[in-house]
Design a protein around this motif. Structure first.
Motif, PDB file in Angstrom:
ATOM      1  N   GLU A 102      -8.509  -7.494   1.616  1.00 15.87           N
ATOM      2  CA  GLU A 102      -9.599  -7.398   2.578  1.00 15.87           C
ATOM      3  C   GLU A 102      -9.600  -6.081   3.328  1.00 15.87           C
ATOM      4  OE1 GLU A 102      -9.839 -10.763   5.148  1.00 15.87           O
ATOM      5  OE2 GLU A 102     -10.054 -12.222   3.508  1.00 15.87           O
ATOM      6  N   ARG A 103      -8.462  -5.382   3.340  1.00 16.29           N
ATOM      7  CA  ARG A 103      -8.407  -4.095   4.032  1.00 16.29           C
ATOM      8  C   ARG A 103      -9.203  -3.009   3.301  1.00 16.29           C
ATOM      9  NH1 ARG A 103      -5.065  -1.641   7.251  1.00 16.29           N
ATOM     10  NH2 ARG A 103      -4.111  -0.319   5.636  1.00 16.29           N
ATOM     11  N   THR A 104      -9.597  -3.265   2.048  1.00 20.70           N
ATOM     12  CA  THR A 104     -10.468  -2.314   1.370  1.00 20.70           C
ATOM     13  C   THR A 104     -11.851  -2.250   2.015  1.00 20.70           C
ATOM     14  OG1 THR A 104     -11.108  -4.003  -0.251  1.00 20.70           O
ATOM     15  CG2 THR A 104      -9.288  -2.531  -0.859  1.00 20.70           C
ATOM     16  N   TYR A 144     -18.676  -1.915   1.792  1.00 27.24           N
ATOM     17  CA  TYR A 144     -17.511  -2.479   2.478  1.00 27.24           C
ATOM     18  C   TYR A 144     -17.961  -3.728   3.237  1.00 27.24           C
ATOM     19  CZ  TYR A 144     -16.627   2.475   1.719  1.00 27.24           C
ATOM     20  OH  TYR A 144     -16.543   3.729   1.164  1.00 27.24           O
ATOM     21  N   GLU A 157       0.836  -1.206   0.000  1.00 28.46           N
ATOM     22  CA  GLU A 157       0.000   0.000   0.000  1.00 28.46           C
ATOM     23  C   GLU A 157       0.872   1.258   0.000  1.00 28.46           C
ATOM     24  OE1 GLU A 157      -3.579  -2.125   2.617  1.00 28.46           O
ATOM     25  OE2 GLU A 157      -2.210  -0.690   3.561  1.00 28.46           O
ATOM     26  N   PHE A 166     -12.271  -1.479   5.011  1.00 28.08           N
ATOM     27  CA  PHE A 166     -12.190  -0.417   6.017  1.00 28.08           C
ATOM     28  C   PHE A 166     -12.311   0.919   5.285  1.00 28.08           C
ATOM     29  CE2 PHE A 166      -8.991  -3.489   8.101  1.00 28.08           C
ATOM     30  CZ  PHE A 166     -10.030  -4.270   8.605  1.00 28.08           C
ATOM     31  N   ALA A 218      -9.095   3.599   6.486  1.00 25.69           N
ATOM     32  CA  ALA A 218      -7.926   3.018   7.136  1.00 25.69           C
ATOM     33  C   ALA A 218      -6.705   3.867   6.831  1.00 25.69           C
ATOM     34  CB  ALA A 218      -7.706   1.590   6.645  1.00 25.69           C
ATOM     35  N   THR A 229       0.562  -3.715   3.723  1.00 25.54           N
ATOM     36  CA  THR A 229       0.020  -4.930   3.124  1.00 25.54           C
ATOM     37  C   THR A 229       0.384  -4.995   1.650  1.00 25.54           C
ATOM     38  OG1 THR A 229      -1.844  -4.895   4.668  1.00 25.54           O
ATOM     39  CG2 THR A 229      -2.094  -6.227   2.666  1.00 25.54           C
ATOM     40  N   ASP A 243     -16.761  -6.974   5.351  1.00 24.02           N
ATOM     41  CA  ASP A 243     -15.661  -7.608   6.085  1.00 24.02           C
ATOM     42  C   ASP A 243     -15.379  -8.998   5.526  1.00 24.02           C
ATOM     43  OD1 ASP A 243     -15.349  -5.451   7.736  1.00 24.02           O
ATOM     44  OD2 ASP A 243     -16.461  -6.301   9.422  1.00 24.02           O
ATOM     45  N   THR A 289      -5.568   1.132   0.311  1.00 24.45           N
ATOM     46  CA  THR A 289      -5.771  -0.154   0.984  1.00 24.45           C
ATOM     47  C   THR A 289      -5.819  -1.260  -0.059  1.00 24.45           C
ATOM     48  OG1 THR A 289      -8.173   0.264   1.006  1.00 24.45           O
ATOM     49  CG2 THR A 289      -6.934   0.762   3.026  1.00 24.45           C
TER      50      THR A 289
END
Length: 370
Positions: free
Chosen positions: A206-208, A337, A178, A210, A213, A218, A339, A203
């Protein structure tokens, strides 16, 4: 001070209740809007003093006089103070000299969001705290109506943002982090005609999921979504864009989410028209997301005003019954979004002109697979 800023100050008092006779503006983007003066907040209090009865004046540190005079000119009275163990007390003494020489009439107005206790306490010996009003509604109403010069700055910022983003897409690959992506954006902004990089979020995977963030470390894997949200400043005015791309095939669910968000963004943009309530834009986009079954995964407002700040009034959110006016500039940025799966946001900058909605950001909105 130039005629442009003098006109803005006159218009400000027209927006304020008649009871307000004196306005105090601390270092902020509203200070820049009303005077052309860009100053950061420090331990040394500074105030631009505006009055219905008299011309502007400034309470400021002595060491800032040359820089401020370059912008405000020599005809604006300065009430200065030197460095001291307690700069607040020194500023209070300068303010007392101003109060002795000027009529601080009527109620006062300050911008609650930008005025610190440091500045606020200078006023309370001369204004009843109960009579001090919030300047922001009046200032925001003026700042929301962009003139042609402001519009051109925002158009240029959007063009630069599009160009930087498109070039960055060509470079992203598996294994990049990132931070690598954001660093590539920052380097291109430095080499562009933008004044500054205004910050961003990147991001991956899977962090997308959030929405806000911090950019981290990552690394991109094959099939990951990559969400990029950033902007630049030109002549002090912001751009703000988000695009979500994939590095390889992201899978059917992510594709589905993407199409829902893309359609919601289209619905929000197409609802833009003079006289429409801001909440109606939010509702138009949210209806698309709700109908697709993702309503619980769209947790934020549709957008926000854009100008001298990256986030400023007006806000595109349910409950905002204010209506769109020519000159308004704002973002349209629905998102979903989930999770454990990922998230998608598509954000564009929109300007309402005499000819209708002008979408400033032009980077394609179809899912791009790198």
């Amino acid at each position: 001070m130039t005629e442009r800023y003098a006109n803005r100050r006159s218009a400000l008092f027209e927006e304020l209740p008649e009871s307000v006779g004196t306005v105090y503006v601390a270092p902020s983007e509203t200070l820049r809007y009303l005077s052309g003066l860009s100053m950061h907040q420090s331990e040394r209090p500074t105030l631009l003093v505006l009055s219905r009865a008299e011309g502007p004046a400034v309470v400021l540190p002595e060491l800032e006089t040359d820089r401020v005079a370059d912008v405000l000119g020599d005809d604006v009275p300065f009430y200065t103070y030197g460095d001291a163990t307690d700069p607040t007390q020194a500023a209070r003494e300068a303010f007392e000299r101003l109060a002795d020489g000027r009529e601080l009439s009527g109620d006062a107005a300050v911008e609650y969001r930008s005025t610190r206790v440091l500045e606020y306490n200078l006023l309370t010996d001369h204004h009843d705290p109960e009579s001090i009003q919030d300047l922001e509604p009046a200032a925001a109403a003026l700042r929301a109506r962009k003139d042609e010069s402001e519009r051109e700055s925002m158009r240029k910022a959007a063009r630069i943002t599009d160009h930087v983003l498109q070039e960055t897409f060509e470079e992203i690959e598996v294994g990049w982090s990132e931070r690598d992506v954001e660093r590539a954006i920052e380097k291109r902004v430095i080499d562009s005609d933008a004044d500054t990089y205004s910050g961003g979020i990147v991001t991956v995977g899977e962090r997308t999921a959030f929405p806000h963030a911090n950019t981290g470390h990552t690394e991109i894997e094959r099939g990951d979504l990559v969400m990029i949200d950033f902007g630049v400043r030109v002549d002090g005015y912001f751009s703000d864009i988000t695009r979500t791309v994939a590095v390889g095939d992201p899978g059917e669910e992510c594709r589905q989410i993407y199409e829902v968000v893309r359609e919601a963004a289209r619905a929000g943009r197409e609802a833009v028209a003079e006289g429409v309530q801001y909440q109606e834009l939010d509702r138009a986009a949210r209806e698309v997301v709700d109908d697709a079954g993702y309503g619980d995964y769209f947790p934020h407002r549709l957008g926000h005003g854009l100008g001298l700040e990256g986030h400023e009034p007006p806000y595109l959110v349910d409950g905002n019954e204010a209506t769109l006016d020519v000159g308004n500039a704002f973002t349209v940025e629905p998102g979903v979004y989930v999770d454990g799966v990922g998230g998608v946001r598509v954000e564009d900058d929109v300007l309402l002109t005499e000819d209708g909605a002008e979408v400033l950001t032009e980077t394609p909105r179809e899912l791009r697979i790198l």
